[in-house]
Write a protein that holds these residues in place. Structure first.
Motif, mmCIF file in Angstrom:
data_model
loop_
_atom_site.group_PDB
_atom_site.id
_atom_site.type_symbol
_atom_site.label_atom_id
_atom_site.label_comp_id
_atom_site.label_asym_id
_atom_site.label_seq_id
_atom_site.Cartn_x
_atom_site.Cartn_y
_atom_site.Cartn_z
ATOM 1 N N VAL B 104 30.387 31.015 41.699
ATOM 2 C CA VAL B 104 31.627 31.481 41.066
ATOM 3 C C VAL B 104 31.384 32.372 39.854
ATOM 4 C CG1 VAL B 104 33.804 30.772 39.999
ATOM 5 C CG2 VAL B 104 32.950 29.538 41.982
ATOM 6 N N GLY B 108 31.584 36.436 39.799
ATOM 7 C CA GLY B 108 32.629 36.917 38.893
ATOM 8 C C GLY B 108 32.063 37.899 37.873
ATOM 9 N N LYS B 123 34.200 41.869 44.221
ATOM 10 C CA LYS B 123 35.553 41.309 44.410
ATOM 11 C C LYS B 123 35.667 40.678 45.789
ATOM 12 C CE LYS B 123 39.026 43.236 46.330
ATOM 13 N NZ LYS B 123 39.951 44.320 46.722
ATOM 14 N N LEU B 130 36.256 31.999 47.007
ATOM 15 C CA LEU B 130 37.504 31.252 46.774
ATOM 16 C C LEU B 130 38.056 30.690 48.075
ATOM 17 C CD1 LEU B 130 39.703 33.230 44.201
ATOM 18 C CD2 LEU B 130 38.318 31.210 43.817
ATOM 19 N N SER B 159 38.117 28.557 35.816
ATOM 20 C CA SER B 159 39.318 29.355 36.053
ATOM 21 C C SER B 159 39.799 30.101 34.815
ATOM 22 C CB SER B 159 40.452 28.475 36.589
ATOM 23 O OG SER B 159 40.877 27.590 35.568
ATOM 24 N N TRP B 161 38.266 32.160 33.316
ATOM 25 C CA TRP B 161 37.782 33.528 33.463
ATOM 26 C C TRP B 161 38.443 34.263 34.631
ATOM 27 C CZ3 TRP B 161 33.278 36.124 31.121
ATOM 28 C CH2 TRP B 161 32.880 35.487 29.923
ATOM 29 N N PHE B 162 39.288 33.575 35.405
ATOM 30 C CA PHE B 162 39.913 34.222 36.570
ATOM 31 C C PHE B 162 40.781 35.433 36.189
ATOM 32 C CE2 PHE B 162 37.764 31.363 38.923
ATOM 33 C CZ PHE B 162 38.404 30.499 39.796
ATOM 34 N N TYR B 165 38.580 38.361 35.962
ATOM 35 C CA TYR B 165 38.137 38.888 37.255
ATOM 36 C C TYR B 165 39.282 39.638 37.943
ATOM 37 C CZ TYR B 165 34.688 35.127 36.479
ATOM 38 O OH TYR B 165 33.765 34.274 35.928
ATOM 39 N N GLU B 166 40.498 39.081 37.811
ATOM 40 C CA GLU B 166 41.672 39.716 38.421
ATOM 41 C C GLU B 166 41.899 41.101 37.815
ATOM 42 O OE1 GLU B 166 44.445 36.539 37.487
ATOM 43 O OE2 GLU B 166 44.697 36.034 39.597
ATOM 44 N N VAL B 173 44.606 35.927 42.384
ATOM 45 C CA VAL B 173 44.201 34.670 43.018
ATOM 46 C C VAL B 173 45.382 34.091 43.812
ATOM 47 C CG1 VAL B 173 43.494 32.272 42.572
ATOM 48 C CG2 VAL B 173 42.412 34.143 41.322
ATOM 49 N N SER B 200 42.997 32.402 28.066
ATOM 50 C CA SER B 200 42.397 33.399 28.960
ATOM 51 C C SER B 200 42.563 34.829 28.435
ATOM 52 C CB SER B 200 42.944 33.275 30.378
ATOM 53 O OG SER B 200 44.333 33.206 30.367
#
Lengths: 228, 217
Positions: B104, B108, B123, B130, B159, B161-162, B165-166, B173, B200
């Motif tokens: 992960v 990422g 990506k 995921l 998460s 850090w999600f 990444y997005e 996500v 975040s």
């Protein structure tokens, strides 16, 4: 537990597979060994390890367990017979898991790179790193064994299985490269531990012979050269 | 016996330790490492091989590597139990912990550190990771069933850090793995998770600064 209830998918020459075999032997648990073909993964392997598609896989009844360290912990947990494999103290378990990650992520991968390298400078650097790592593992042994014969104390335990399984290919690498990695002057306790472990009958029955691994190494090298 | 955590606000791995200790109701002293300025002597002495956070010091004895620390916390303070009771359930938790640890954060990282085509490739790989984790969750409320537990802690902490990444990967996500998104909302409704996770938006700003430092923007 009938042998047919426990299966190990693996290859005789793979140290990660040897871990599962030795753990089962310590727990006096019979199993069926199913030899995988290195060049073509079987349907069984793809079914039981769809995420990584790698050996070893332990099949216990209708359940499968993957990844060698996880398999050894499962065997330690699930089979009541025989001596403890994991230390009884939580901190000692944390230490054993830490050194396992160090061996598998940092130290042991260098052994294969060294064995297959034909660059003199690269070899020198790898020998240096491996030797430094062995000194750390000597300290780990002194700390974990607390004056007893094995990392696990007076009987073969988790870290003995993990590091012990690396010894055969380490010896082959020493022969191929012409260097003594497990130097008894630099890591005397570890050298004695290795000799002690490898003289255990259960270990002798599971770990492959150096001669047989040397033949395999030569075959692999010939194959790699011919496919360049 | 005193408990100290060598911590860093933005570390998702340190967040695991914070959540686990909160779940167990264990009091501890948190020592924030300023990783941009330099590592403290205590950190370097406690973790000489890797020099990384988090470190748990229990009666001054260091426990290293975040997953390892969470195992230790679960074994030392048994209530509530985080790992499943049965051997197979535990091996399943260990397997997915190992998968999460290997995939992960590093994949990422390739999203926000990548250049050109690398970003798209990272990506795609991240979404694939995921989806595998979504498959492992199935239709359960939490990874081991109806109780929040070990694997939930291991995964939810990453998460924070999600959104980063997005932002850099150009995906959501919620669109790619709606079951994971729903599970995340469920986890964040727990006070132990909500109070342990970094903001975040602050992570996004931190990563923006890291990208400038690495010459990516």
């Amino acid at each position: 537990m009938a042998a047919s209830d426990v299966k190990v998918l693996g290859m005789w020459s793979c140290p990660y597979v040897n871990r599962a075999q030795l753990a089962l032997s310590i727990k006096s648990t019979e199993y069926e060994f199913i030899e995988e073909n290195t060049l073509q993964k079987s349907d069984k392997l793809l079914k039981y390890n769809p995420v990584h598609k790698k050996i070893p896989v332990l099949i216990h009844g209708d359940k499968s367990v993957c990844e060698s360290c996880i398999i050894v912990e499962y065997i330690a947990d699930a089979f009541a017979t025989g001596p403890r494999i994991l230390p009884s103290d939580a901190y000692d378990r944390a230490l054993a898991r830490f050194w396992t990650a160090y061996i598998d992520d940092k130290w042991y991968p260098l052994v294969k790179v060294l064995r297959q390298s034909d660059d003199e400078e690269e070899r020198k650097s790898l020998v240096q790193k491996l030797s430094e790592g062995l000194i750390l593992l000597e300290e780990a042994f002194i700390g974990c064994s607390k004056g007893m014969a094995y990392f696990g104390g007076d009987s073969i335990g988790y870290l003995d299985i993990i590091l012990g399984s690396c010894l055969a290919w380490l010896r082959v690498t020493e022969k191929v490269v012409g260097v003594e990695l497990m130097d008894p002057t630099k890591a005397p306790q570890l050298a004695k531990w290795a000799e002690r472990l490898c003289s255990d009958d259960r270990v002798k029955a599971v770990f492959p012979s150096i001669d047989r691994l040397m033949e395999l190494h030569e075959l692999i090298q010939a194959f790699l050269k011919s496919s360049k | 016996m005193p408990v100290k955590v060598l911590d860093f606000w933005g570390s998702p791995f340190a967040a695991r330790v914070r959540v686990a200790l909160a779940e167990k109701g264990v009091s501890y002293e948190s020592k924030e490492e300023d990783l941009l300025v330099g590592k403290s002597d205590l950190l370097l002495q406690s973790n000489p091989i890797y020099g990384k956070v988090p470190v748990l010091l229990h009666d001054d004895k260091p426990v290293l590597e975040s997953s390892n620390i969470v195992y230790y916390i679960d074994e030392t303070w048994p209530n509530p139990q985080l790992l499943p009771a049965c051997s197979y359930g535990r091996s399943r938790a260990r397997f997915w912990t190992d998968f999460i640890d290997k995939k992960v954060y590093d994949v990422g990282r390739n999203i926000w550190m990548g250049k050109g085509d690398e970003v798209e490739a990272a990506k795609d790989e991240f979404i694939d990771v995921l989806k595998k984790l979504e498959g492992a969750l199935g239709d359960r409320e939490y990874y081991a069933g109806d109780q929040f537990g070990f694997l939930d802690i291991i995964f939810v902490s990453l998460s924070c850090w999600f959104p980063t990444y997005e932002k850099y990967g150009g995906f959501m996500v919620e669109e790619e793995t709606p079951t994971i998104a729903a599970w995340l909302k469920r986890c964040y409704s727990r006070e132990t998770v909500a109070k342990s996770m970094p903001d975040s938006q602050r992570v996004i700003e931190f990563v923006g600064m890291m990208r400038k430092m690495h010459g990516i923007e």
